[in-house]
Write a protein that holds these residues in place. Structure first.
Motif: not given
Length: 266
Positions: A22, A41, A43-44, A59, A83, A85
């Motif tokens: 993370h 992967l 991406v949050d 992404t 980002f 992730k």
């Protein structure tokens, strides 16, 4: 803006998972590199752009990206905010080399169900003691990835109530010691994904949910008998007391100590 490089990495006790990673990066950019494992992967927050096999990809938030082993790629944030992730590195026992070509052609998968399942898998992998749940969720994630990359390789599982009952008997017999999904599949001579689907189709609950429900039920009886939560956790197959507490609160609504005190008060 202050540059951020916050990371967390660990190797869970789940076959096929090489590493969980993370990260929250703002200004960092990955140079061209390769991995010997598959890179799964999500991406949050923010977005990543990357080159894979000389083609540019990205992404967005609802995408699951699967980067194949041994194929060079890089990565950099799209905006100054960077980002956040979550990454799983999976070995070839989960996704074999025949899928490398399709993954190179289409590494970014817009699939809300797959995105949800990958997030749930990360949650399970973060908690010691939930390896059976993580293994079950990973099996379904890998099956869906294979279905997206090579649809003809995945056949729809037929309902198998006999197999489901055999798995339930195995889980009942191994309530405290536990069993891995791979071991259960070997003992019952079934593919792990078929095993999970057969159980859910027959009983309306996932195997890991059934096992935890049974363990919590067992814990309730021992708590009302006066055993302390720490001893109860060990006696009912939980990793430790905090593992018991988390699942107990989820299923009963209160922590085990409070539950036990109500019994003593009566």
């Amino acid at each position: 803006m202050v540059a951020r490089r916050e990371i967390s990495a660990w190797r869970p006790r789940v076959p096929g998972v090489v590493e969980v990673f993370h990260a929250h990066y703002t200004e960092y950019a990955y140079p061209m590199h390769v991995h010997e494992a598959w890179t799964l992967l999500i991406v949050d927050d923010g977005a990543v752009r990357y080159d894979l096999d000389r083609h540019e990809h990205g992404t967005p938030h609802d995408t699951v990206s699967l980067l194949p082993p041994y194929v060079p790629h890089n990565g950099s944030p799209v905006t100054e905010h960077g980002f956040r992730k979550r990454v799983l590195y999976l070995d070839l026992s989960r996704l074999d080399e025949s899928l490398i070509g399709p993954a190179v052609d289409g590494p970014d998968l817009r699939d809300p169900l797959l995105r949800l399942r990958v997030g749930q898998l990360h949650t399970a992998l973060a908690e010691p003691g939930d390896e059976f749940e993580a293994e079950s969720r990973l099996t379904l994630v890998a099956e869906r990835l294979r279905g997206r990359l090579r649809p003809r390789l995945v056949e729809e599982a037929r309902p198998d109530r006999t197999l489901a009952h055999r798995l339930r008997e195995l889980l009942d017999a191994r309530l405290v010691d536990g069993v891995s999904l791979d071991e259960a599949a070997r003992l019952l001579h079934a593919h792990p994904a078929h095993l999970v689907r057969a159980f859910g189709g027959a009983f309306g609950i996932a195997p890991h949910q059934y096992l935890m429900s049974r363990r919590v039920d067992h814990a309730r009886r021992l708590l009302l008998d006066g055993q302390p939560p720490g001893e109860v956790a060990a006696a009912t197959g939980f990793y430790d007391q905090s593992h018991l507490t988390r699942h107990f609160k989820r299923l009963v609504g209160v922590p085990p100590g409070r539950y036990a005190r109500t019994g003593r008060q009566r």
